[in-house]
Enzyme design. Structure first.
Site, short mmCIF file in Angstrom:
data_model
loop_
_atom_site.label_atom_id
_atom_site.label_comp_id
_atom_site.label_asym_id
_atom_site.label_seq_id
_atom_site.Cartn_x
_atom_site.Cartn_y
_atom_site.Cartn_z
N GLY A 1 -5.46 -9.03 2.90
CA GLY A 1 -6.07 -8.01 2.04
C GLY A 1 -5.37 -7.80 0.72
N ALA B 1 -10.36 -7.82 7.38
CA ALA B 1 -9.17 -7.68 8.23
C ALA B 1 -9.47 -6.85 9.48
CB ALA B 1 -8.05 -7.03 7.43
N ASP C 1 -0.53 4.23 0.92
CA ASP C 1 -1.34 5.23 1.61
C ASP C 1 -0.81 5.66 2.97
OD1 ASP C 1 -2.04 3.09 3.36
OD2 ASP C 1 -3.83 2.61 2.17
N ASN D 1 0.83 -1.21 0.00
CA ASN D 1 0.00 0.00 0.00
C ASN D 1 0.86 1.26 0.00
OD1 ASN D 1 -2.06 -1.78 0.10
ND2 ASN D 1 -2.56 -1.47 2.26
N ASN E 1 -8.77 -12.68 4.32
CA ASN E 1 -9.40 -12.03 3.17
C ASN E 1 -10.85 -12.48 3.12
OD1 ASN E 1 -10.03 -11.26 0.38
ND2 ASN E 1 -7.81 -11.12 0.09
N CYS F 1 10.40 20.48 -10.77
CA CYS F 1 11.44 20.21 -9.78
C CYS F 1 12.25 21.48 -9.53
CB CYS F 1 12.34 19.09 -10.32
SG CYS F 1 13.80 18.81 -9.31
N GLU G 1 -12.49 -12.85 0.47
CA GLU G 1 -12.66 -13.62 -0.79
C GLU G 1 -11.49 -14.58 -0.93
OE1 GLU G 1 -15.26 -12.93 -2.71
OE2 GLU G 1 -15.86 -11.11 -1.62
N HIS H 1 5.81 -0.53 -2.73
CA HIS H 1 5.33 0.21 -3.91
C HIS H 1 5.38 1.72 -3.71
CE1 HIS H 1 2.91 -3.57 -5.39
NE2 HIS H 1 4.21 -3.68 -5.55
#
Ligand code: OAD
Length: 250
Positions: A190, A234, A107, A105, A216, A150, A218, A122
């Site tokens: 997740g 979760a 975030d 994630n 999860n 920049c 699913e 990531h």
């Protein structure tokens, strides 16, 4: 009342586990109101085309569109709050001595929940870097240009996230593989477990004899291989796991 009864064998593994690795994906932030990628209807990739928004080529072709899409997602993230899943993982880091959280994630909700050493595979949407130089940029002149430029080289600024067709951050990826190969308990939480190299991590753990647990609602690409599958959100299951850990006085 437990949402899912924890299998007694899993409780045994929890008690005896020394080195724990957790891999998280977008589903961990779903209960904070952030969309996942591949869920039908609600997933980002069911509405947007990653090739137009999340590749270096897309950015070269239409930098304004890509910048604005990430600005929209940055706002969603800023407005979101960590949920009980993030908070439980932050607490687990405090009570399990050898605990490592690896996340796909971008975030930063794990960090906002209190996780001190999340390994980001990531990148992080709250950071910005120069598209040309790759250096992190924290301030720039607001000239109204989109994307902004920049301050060092005049190149275009972009979010510090990993796009398709880009390399993963070397140090973080190597560390995640090393930890996964040396853990005795691995949680995949997740994530649809289809994006490599992150999706290799549970297999790395399995190959070295670790117990792999999936959380999860699913089934996923990993479900068949996992030793334990806890089916549900979760944000419900992780607080229950944490309560179980606390009962042992870990
Ligand atoms: P996906 O959207 O592929 O998968 C999200 C998973 O979360 C699915 O398996 C859902 O069933 C599950 N899920 C939904 N709600 C949940 C909940 N409340 N609790 C637990 N699980 C829940 O997202 P990722 O696997 O994270 O990469 O995707 C991996 C990568 O693909 C992302 O990092 C991103 C994307 O393209 C890049 O942008 C490079």
């Amino acid at each position: 009342m437990l949402y899912v009864a924890l299998p007694p064998k899993l409780i045994e593994r929890l008690k005896s586990a020394r080195r724990v690795v957790v891999l998280t994906g977008a589903g961990v932030s779903a209960e904070s109101g952030l969309p996942t990628f591949r869920d039908a209807q609600t997933g980002l990739w069911s509405k947007f085309n990653p090739e137009e928004l999340a590749t270096p080529r897309a950015f070269r072709r239409n930098p304004r569109l890509v910048w604005e899409w990430y600005a929209y997602r940055r706002k969603l993230v800023a407005d979101a709050k960590p949920n009980p899943a993030h908070l439980a993982l932050a607490d687990m880091e405090k009570i399990i001595p050898d605990f490592h959280l690896v996340t796909q994630n971008i975030d930063a909700l794990h960090q906002r929940a209190g996780s001190q050493k999340a390994i980001e595979l990531h990148g992080n949407i709250t950071r910005t870097k120069c598209f040309d130089e790759g250096t992190i940029v924290t301030t720039w002149d607001d000239t109204g240009e989109v994307p902004p430029k920049c301050p060092n080289c005049g190149g275009l600024l972009r979010p510090d996230v990993v796009w398709f067709e880009e390399a993963m951050p070397e140090a973080e990826t190597a560390l995640a593989f090393r930890l996964s190969a040396n853990c005795d308990l691995f949680f995949s939480i997740g994530t649809s477990a289809v994006v490599y190299p992150a999706a290799s991590l549970p297999h790395e753990a399995l190959a070295r004899g670790a117990t792999v647990v999936e959380i999860n609602p699913e089934s996923t690409a990993l479900t068949q291989k996992a030793d334990f599958v806890l089916t549900g959100p979760a944000g419900v299951i992780l607080p229950e796991l944490l309560a179980t850990l606390r009962m042992f006085g870990t």
